[in-house]
Scaffold this motif. Structure first.
Motif, PDB file in Angstrom:
ATOM      1  N   GLY A 185      -2.997 -48.263  -4.707  1.00 49.11           N
ATOM      2  CA  GLY A 185      -2.775 -47.517  -3.479  1.00 49.11           C
ATOM      3  C   GLY A 185      -3.768 -47.966  -2.421  1.00 49.11           C
ATOM      4  N   PHE A 186      -3.329 -48.008  -1.177  1.00 50.17           N
ATOM      5  CA  PHE A 186      -4.206 -48.501  -0.116  1.00 50.17           C
ATOM      6  C   PHE A 186      -5.257 -47.456   0.247  1.00 50.17           C
ATOM      7  CE2 PHE A 186      -5.211 -48.940   4.434  1.00 50.17           C
ATOM      8  CZ  PHE A 186      -5.842 -50.172   4.367  1.00 50.17           C
ATOM      9  N   ASN A 187      -6.505 -47.796   0.008  1.00 46.82           N
ATOM     10  CA  ASN A 187      -7.650 -46.985   0.426  1.00 46.82           C
ATOM     11  C   ASN A 187      -8.865 -47.897   0.469  1.00 46.82           C
ATOM     12  OD1 ASN A 187      -8.756 -47.074  -2.286  1.00 46.82           O
ATOM     13  ND2 ASN A 187      -7.248 -45.496  -2.822  1.00 46.82           N
ATOM     14  N   SER A 188      -9.975 -47.378   0.929  1.00 43.17           N
ATOM     15  CA  SER A 188     -11.149 -48.239   1.070  1.00 43.17           C
ATOM     16  C   SER A 188     -11.638 -48.747  -0.279  1.00 43.17           C
ATOM     17  CB  SER A 188     -12.268 -47.509   1.812  1.00 43.17           C
ATOM     18  OG  SER A 188     -12.656 -46.355   1.104  1.00 43.17           O
ATOM     19  N   TRP A 189     -11.510 -47.932  -1.334  1.00 47.12           N
ATOM     20  CA  TRP A 189     -11.951 -48.381  -2.660  1.00 47.12           C
ATOM     21  C   TRP A 189     -11.119 -49.563  -3.141  1.00 47.12           C
ATOM     22  CZ3 TRP A 189      -9.576 -49.035  -7.324  1.00 47.12           C
ATOM     23  CH2 TRP A 189     -10.419 -49.330  -8.398  1.00 47.12           C
ATOM     24  N   SER A 190      -9.799 -49.469  -3.037  1.00 42.35           N
ATOM     25  CA  SER A 190      -8.942 -50.549  -3.542  1.00 42.35           C
ATOM     26  C   SER A 190      -9.102 -51.820  -2.721  1.00 42.35           C
ATOM     27  CB  SER A 190      -7.474 -50.117  -3.557  1.00 42.35           C
ATOM     28  OG  SER A 190      -6.972 -49.964  -2.246  1.00 42.35           O
ATOM     29  N   MET A 191      -9.565 -51.687  -1.495  1.00 38.84           N
ATOM     30  CA  MET A 191      -9.767 -52.867  -0.661  1.00 38.84           C
ATOM     31  C   MET A 191     -11.134 -53.503  -0.912  1.00 38.84           C
ATOM     32  SD  MET A 191      -9.347 -53.153   3.459  1.00 38.84           S
ATOM     33  CE  MET A 191     -10.416 -51.767   3.703  1.00 38.84           C
ATOM     34  N   LEU A 192     -12.148 -52.690  -1.183  1.00 36.35           N
ATOM     35  CA  LEU A 192     -13.502 -53.221  -1.320  1.00 36.35           C
ATOM     36  C   LEU A 192     -13.918 -53.499  -2.762  1.00 36.35           C
ATOM     37  CD1 LEU A 192     -15.255 -51.059   1.398  1.00 36.35           C
ATOM     38  CD2 LEU A 192     -14.439 -53.405   1.577  1.00 36.35           C
ATOM     39  N   ALA A 193     -13.258 -52.904  -3.748  1.00 30.20           N
ATOM     40  CA  ALA A 193     -13.601 -53.170  -5.151  1.00 30.20           C
ATOM     41  C   ALA A 193     -13.417 -54.646  -5.523  1.00 30.20           C
ATOM     42  CB  ALA A 193     -12.785 -52.271  -6.082  1.00 30.20           C
ATOM     43  N   PRO A 194     -12.335 -55.311  -5.099  1.00 31.58           N
ATOM     44  CA  PRO A 194     -12.240 -56.741  -5.418  1.00 31.58           C
ATOM     45  C   PRO A 194     -13.379 -57.562  -4.822  1.00 31.58           C
ATOM     46  CG  PRO A 194     -10.105 -55.921  -4.714  1.00 31.58           C
ATOM     47  CD  PRO A 194     -11.099 -54.832  -4.468  1.00 31.58           C
ATOM     48  N   GLN A 195     -13.872 -57.155  -3.652  1.00 24.74           N
ATOM     49  CA  GLN A 195     -14.990 -57.871  -3.043  1.00 24.74           C
ATOM     50  C   GLN A 195     -16.237 -57.775  -3.922  1.00 24.74           C
ATOM     51  OE1 GLN A 195     -12.699 -59.179  -1.021  1.00 24.74           O
ATOM     52  NE2 GLN A 195     -14.193 -59.287   0.600  1.00 24.74           N
ATOM     53  N   ALA A 196     -16.509 -56.573  -4.419  1.00 20.98           N
ATOM     54  CA  ALA A 196     -17.669 -56.385  -5.299  1.00 20.98           C
ATOM     55  C   ALA A 196     -17.493 -57.167  -6.589  1.00 20.98           C
ATOM     56  CB  ALA A 196     -17.860 -54.899  -5.598  1.00 20.98           C
ATOM     57  N   LEU A 197     -16.286 -57.184  -7.128  1.00 24.59           N
ATOM     58  CA  LEU A 197     -16.033 -57.953  -8.356  1.00 24.59           C
ATOM     59  C   LEU A 197     -16.178 -59.454  -8.115  1.00 24.59           C
ATOM     60  CD1 LEU A 197     -13.035 -55.947  -9.823  1.00 24.59           C
ATOM     61  CD2 LEU A 197     -15.419 -55.958 -10.608  1.00 24.59           C
ATOM     62  N   MET A 198     -15.834 -59.909  -6.922  1.00 22.92           N
ATOM     63  CA  MET A 198     -16.055 -61.317  -6.592  1.00 22.92           C
ATOM     64  C   MET A 198     -17.543 -61.635  -6.558  1.00 22.92           C
ATOM     65  SD  MET A 198     -13.287 -62.072  -3.635  1.00 22.92           S
ATOM     66  CE  MET A 198     -11.734 -61.203  -3.698  1.00 22.92           C
ATOM     67  N   GLY A 199     -18.347 -60.688  -6.104  1.00 20.60           N
ATOM     68  CA  GLY A 199     -19.793 -60.880  -6.124  1.00 20.60           C
ATOM     69  C   GLY A 199     -20.328 -60.978  -7.539  1.00 20.60           C
ATOM     70  N   VAL A 200     -19.854 -60.104  -8.405  1.00 19.63           N
ATOM     71  CA  VAL A 200     -20.274 -60.146  -9.811  1.00 19.63           C
ATOM     72  C   VAL A 200     -19.842 -61.465 -10.444  1.00 19.63           C
ATOM     73  CG1 VAL A 200     -19.937 -59.070 -12.075  1.00 19.63           C
ATOM     74  CG2 VAL A 200     -20.287 -57.645 -10.057  1.00 19.63           C
ATOM     75  N   GLY A 201     -18.610 -61.893 -10.138  1.00 18.78           N
ATOM     76  CA  GLY A 201     -18.122 -63.169 -10.669  1.00 18.78           C
ATOM     77  C   GLY A 201     -18.922 -64.350 -10.161  1.00 18.78           C
ATOM     78  N   SER A 202     -19.309 -64.324  -8.903  1.00 21.43           N
ATOM     79  CA  SER A 202     -20.117 -65.411  -8.340  1.00 21.43           C
ATOM     80  C   SER A 202     -21.472 -65.506  -9.024  1.00 21.43           C
ATOM     81  CB  SER A 202     -20.318 -65.196  -6.838  1.00 21.43           C
ATOM     82  OG  SER A 202     -19.103 -65.223  -6.158  1.00 21.43           O
ATOM     83  N   VAL A 203     -22.093 -64.357  -9.237  1.00 18.19           N
ATOM     84  CA  VAL A 203     -23.394 -64.344  -9.922  1.00 18.19           C
ATOM     85  C   VAL A 203     -23.247 -64.872 -11.346  1.00 18.19           C
ATOM     86  CG1 VAL A 203     -25.204 -62.826 -10.818  1.00 18.19           C
ATOM     87  CG2 VAL A 203     -24.388 -62.541  -8.482  1.00 18.19           C
ATOM     88  N   ALA A 204     -22.203 -64.443 -12.049  1.00 20.35           N
ATOM     89  CA  ALA A 204     -21.996 -64.889 -13.427  1.00 20.35           C
ATOM     90  C   ALA A 204     -21.732 -66.389 -13.500  1.00 20.35           C
ATOM     91  CB  ALA A 204     -20.840 -64.114 -14.058  1.00 20.35           C
ATOM     92  N   LEU A 205     -20.913 -66.914 -12.599  1.00 20.07           N
ATOM     93  CA  LEU A 205     -20.627 -68.354 -12.604  1.00 20.07           C
ATOM     94  C   LEU A 205     -21.857 -69.178 -12.245  1.00 20.07           C
ATOM     95  CD1 LEU A 205     -17.076 -68.507 -11.023  1.00 20.07           C
ATOM     96  CD2 LEU A 205     -17.710 -69.182 -13.340  1.00 20.07           C
TER      97      LEU A 205
END
Length: 168
Positions: free
Chosen positions: A51-71
């Motif tokens: 569903g469109f809300n600020s959480w669903s829009m910004l959670a992938p951004q945070a996960l991309m940050g976690v993925g970048s750090v892990a890689l």
């Protein structure tokens, strides 16, 4: 909503598949955003699922940050050991601009993730004779181009030079 310009495009992408594909600002596809749509794809798909809300829009951004750090940790660990990998991941995670970038809905989070993924693939390619990792680095660079155009290509000469030096 972080950047309202991109939030409008994400909302349009949750309502219309064509708007999602082209990164349109409105469901009627009258105008598109000023960047390629790959970063919007991730956020809009999240919005379609949750569903469109600020959480669903910004959670992938945070996960991309976690993925970048892990890689980054994984790439540096392969070359210089666990301590250096941990230091590199920590520096990326604690860099103020990265902390801001990974909690905002601009295309930069996907760009960084894909560029770090390309670097990881190159590090893996240096250790073997398979061309699979070089191809994956090219795919990552291609999708990074779909995230923010020529900024993604800034690392291509360095990757090409590194592979040429490693091959000789």
């Amino acid at each position: 909503w972080a950047n309202e310009f991109y939030a409008a495009a994400v909302q349009a992408g949750t309502q219309n598949w064509k708007a999602l594909l082209f990164g349109s600002l409105d469901p009627g596809n009258a105008i598109t955003v000023d960047k390629p749509p790959a970063a919007l794809w991730v956020m809009a798909l999240s919005g379609r699922i949750f569903g469109f809300n600020s959480w669903s829009m910004l959670a992938p951004q945070a996960l991309m940050g976690v993925g970048s750090v892990a890689l980054l940790y994984g790439a540096v660990r392969r070359i210089s050991g666990y301590g250096a990998g941990l230091l590199a991941g920590t520096v990326l995670a604690l860099t103020p601009v990265a902390a801001l970038m990974f909690r905002f809905n601009n295309p930069d989070a996907l760009l960084v993730l894909l560029l770090v993924a390309a670097g990881y693939c190159v590090v893996r390619a240096l250790g073997g004779t398979s061309t699979r990792w070089i191809a994956l680095a090219g795919v990552a660079l291609g999708f990074a181009f779909l995230a923010k155009l020529m900024q993604a290509m800034l690392v291509a000469p360095a990757i090409r030079s590194l592979m040429w030096i490693a091959a000789t």
